[in-house]
Design an enzyme around this catalytic site. Sequence first.
Site, PDB file in Angstrom:
ATOM      1  N   ASP A 101       0.907  -0.883  -4.960  1.00  0.00           N
ATOM      2  CA  ASP A 101       0.078   0.303  -5.168  1.00  0.00           C
ATOM      3  C   ASP A 101       1.033   1.350  -5.766  1.00  0.00           C
ATOM      4  OD1 ASP A 101      -1.355   2.617  -4.967  1.00  0.00           O
ATOM      5  OD2 ASP A 101      -1.514   2.593  -2.774  1.00  0.00           O
ATOM      6  N   LYS A 136       0.156  12.466  -6.478  1.00  0.00           N
ATOM      7  CA  LYS A 136      -1.211  12.114  -6.083  1.00  0.00           C
ATOM      8  C   LYS A 136      -1.469  12.454  -4.612  1.00  0.00           C
ATOM      9  CE  LYS A 136      -1.912   9.055  -3.786  1.00  0.00           C
ATOM     10  NZ  LYS A 136      -2.037   7.697  -3.243  1.00  0.00           N
ATOM     11  N   ASP A 153       1.142  10.566   2.078  1.00  0.00           N
ATOM     12  CA  ASP A 153       0.824   9.704   0.933  1.00  0.00           C
ATOM     13  C   ASP A 153       0.650  10.588  -0.303  1.00  0.00           C
ATOM     14  OD1 ASP A 153       0.081   7.548  -0.611  1.00  0.00           O
ATOM     15  OD2 ASP A 153      -1.936   7.379   0.229  1.00  0.00           O
ATOM     16  N   GLU A 189      -3.336   4.456 -10.686  1.00  0.00           N
ATOM     17  CA  GLU A 189      -4.626   5.129 -10.585  1.00  0.00           C
ATOM     18  C   GLU A 189      -4.668   6.330 -11.523  1.00  0.00           C
ATOM     19  OE1 GLU A 189      -4.598   7.459  -6.499  1.00  0.00           O
ATOM     20  OE2 GLU A 189      -3.411   5.637  -6.338  1.00  0.00           O
ATOM     21  N   ASP A 202       0.560   4.138  -7.225  1.00  0.00           N
ATOM     22  CA  ASP A 202       0.043   5.515  -7.350  1.00  0.00           C
ATOM     23  C   ASP A 202      -0.261   5.817  -8.823  1.00  0.00           C
ATOM     24  OD1 ASP A 202       0.240   5.685  -4.650  1.00  0.00           O
ATOM     25  OD2 ASP A 202       2.126   6.787  -4.634  1.00  0.00           O
ATOM     26  N   ARG A 216      -6.703   1.542 -11.825  1.00  0.00           N
ATOM     27  CA  ARG A 216      -7.610   1.946 -10.746  1.00  0.00           C
ATOM     28  C   ARG A 216      -8.413   3.159 -11.197  1.00  0.00           C
ATOM     29  NH1 ARG A 216      -5.442   3.089  -4.657  1.00  0.00           N
ATOM     30  NH2 ARG A 216      -6.653   4.944  -4.151  1.00  0.00           N
ATOM     31  N   ASN A 270      -3.943  10.901  -1.283  1.00  0.00           N
ATOM     32  CA  ASN A 270      -4.743   9.741  -0.872  1.00  0.00           C
ATOM     33  C   ASN A 270      -6.215   9.980  -1.195  1.00  0.00           C
ATOM     34  OD1 ASN A 270      -6.467   8.219   1.319  1.00  0.00           O
ATOM     35  ND2 ASN A 270      -4.548   7.115   1.065  1.00  0.00           N
ATOM     36  N   SER A 271      -6.888   8.922  -1.638  1.00  0.00           N
ATOM     37  CA  SER A 271      -8.271   9.040  -2.098  1.00  0.00           C
ATOM     38  C   SER A 271      -9.230   9.557  -1.033  1.00  0.00           C
ATOM     39  CB  SER A 271      -8.781   7.680  -2.579  1.00  0.00           C
ATOM     40  OG  SER A 271      -7.984   7.234  -3.624  1.00  0.00           O
ATOM     41  N   HIS A 281     -12.782   2.060  -7.005  1.00  0.00           N
ATOM     42  CA  HIS A 281     -12.646   2.533  -5.627  1.00  0.00           C
ATOM     43  C   HIS A 281     -13.849   3.390  -5.240  1.00  0.00           C
ATOM     44  CE1 HIS A 281     -10.594   2.775  -1.994  1.00  0.00           C
ATOM     45  NE2 HIS A 281      -9.676   3.701  -2.238  1.00  0.00           N
ATOM     46  N   SER A 330       0.823  -1.213   0.000  1.00  0.00           N
ATOM     47  CA  SER A 330       0.000   0.000   0.000  1.00  0.00           C
ATOM     48  C   SER A 330       0.860   1.268   0.000  1.00  0.00           C
ATOM     49  CB  SER A 330      -0.873  -0.028   1.260  1.00  0.00           C
ATOM     50  OG  SER A 330      -1.182   1.273   1.681  1.00  0.00           O
ATOM     51  N   GLY A 331       0.464   2.217  -0.839  1.00  0.00           N
ATOM     52  CA  GLY A 331       1.166   3.498  -0.849  1.00  0.00           C
ATOM     53  C   GLY A 331       0.989   4.236   0.468  1.00  0.00           C
ATOM     54  N   LEU A 332      -0.223   4.157   1.014  1.00  0.00           N
ATOM     55  CA  LEU A 332      -0.483   4.819   2.293  1.00  0.00           C
ATOM     56  C   LEU A 332       0.399   4.217   3.392  1.00  0.00           C
ATOM     57  CD1 LEU A 332      -2.072   6.635   4.237  1.00  0.00           C
ATOM     58  CD2 LEU A 332      -3.801   4.847   4.369  1.00  0.00           C
TER      59      LEU A 332
END
Length: 542
Positions: free
Chosen positions: A85, A120, A58, A114, A87, A159, A122-123, A190, A46-48
């Site tokens: 991930d 980027k 992130d 994504e 990004d 993504r 975080n979503s 997502h 995970s990027g986070l």
Amino acid sequence: MTLRNNKSRQLRDMLNSPELEFILEAHNGISAKLVQQAGFKGIWASGLALSTQFCVRDSNEASWTQVVDMLEFMSDATEVPILLDGDTGYGNFNNMRRLVRKLEQRGIAGVCIEDKEFPKTNSFIGSEKQALADISEFCGKIRAGKDSQQDPDFCIVARVEALIAGWGMDEALKRATAYCAAGADAILIHSRQSRPDEIIEFARQWDGACPLVIVPTKYYSTPVDVFRKAGISLVIWANHMIRASVRAMENTSREIFEQQSLVDVEDLITDVDSIFQLQGADELLRAQERYLDNASECQALVLAASRGNNLYELTEDRPKAMLKIRGKPLLQRLVDEFKKHAINDITVIAGYKSESLTVGSVDIRLNDRYESTGELYSLACARDKFTDDMVITYGDLLFRSYILQDLLDRDGEIVIVVDSLVDDVEISGTLDYAWCDRPDDRSLFMQEVSLEHITEGKPVEPVKPSGRWTGMMRVRTQGRQWLEQALEELENQAGFDQLTLPDLLNHLVRRGRTVTVHYINGHWLDVNSVNDIDRAVDFTSD
Ligand code: SPV
Ligand code: MG
């Protein structure tokens, strides 16, 4: 030459399998190993979580090469596939090409990119304000990635962030269709809603051109059968290892800070031996045996021949060392404790109901005259196991790990562990009171103290004892010679059969041998009565 990576194949199989599959987040070598150990067939890098373990945001603050370096540790530590991930692919189509080549070289099975802009966010942070990538530019990035991979099984997951950014279902479907046509191996759709409705609706309208992947961080209460029914292929549990470790580290650091001590924390956290196991220390030991001369090691002798008469029917079918505390025999706890400290050569001197000593990987010596003999006779039964570095203990002891560690670190040919908190503990059974040449000065660590004598039973002397002997002692080269000589001398005396370890220690002192005292203050117990069993349950946490 075509490069084939079994991990990529495994990830591809998971994406295409008719079953609903699951992967869990990891962010470094150890978390990756634990995810695999738990049974997961794959790992989400995970990027986070990766940015969190570096303690940066992130937002592409960690460079992509820093991420790839960490992935190498994760991949080396595991056999299951890792999906990165990635990004936005860390740049344009050209960065994507290099990323895919480097990931393949490090054994990574696939990458998810994504459709946002670099750098980027975080979503779940200000998602509706986040700009989406141009569709054709993003399709070019997917094509560039696919053209760069050498392993045909390497997976590129596209993504779709349209629902996150509030662009609606039609936009999400349009983008997913385009990304699939550009060569994506799967679509990650997502959502930031707390219910799975838009994901389910997306899946309903999806034409199945490629498998669907979801990240139910926000709609986590949804039963997974809902996803199964919707035809989802892969669920990513996206950040739970990093969140679990942050919580554990917060609690542990606070506790140590407040207590100025490790004592309360030690038995609640993973023991160092388990860490060694996860690191594969055994393999290194085996390699050392192959490539280096063997160093001598400390060994343990455990006296476990007696029934423990004050425990009545509890010891009808087993010696007291086999009494279970929270389902685990005392002796097993002792053996585990020795192993934690790399003491693997353990000998147990058995007697009463010796057939019930089912503890693994220990040597057994039998005192078949256990009914009419005492501890010293039992010890003599293991004479062939005496070495120049050994710990001798009773078999009914429980103690905090640091006590054994301090004993091992302590200088002295014969060192005994004495608890100076005599008044404070509720005690039962036979009490080995120790008189020493100076009392415990708790402001000093590892004081120079010698034993004067030990008395069994209630002290009758007017002088208060310095403490209570715990039943643990350490013996080194010279101490072993003293001990063997003392045994020979005592064996020739009448009444040898009834002698105890305190008798041995008193004999040594009378012969002018220095018996060093290592003081402790509680944090141990022995089991002599039914009450002691309740205390032992309170004392243990597992
Ligand atoms: C991540 O794990 O970094 C993700 C998933 O991208 S999420 O944080 O849910 O966007
Ligand atoms: Mg991410």
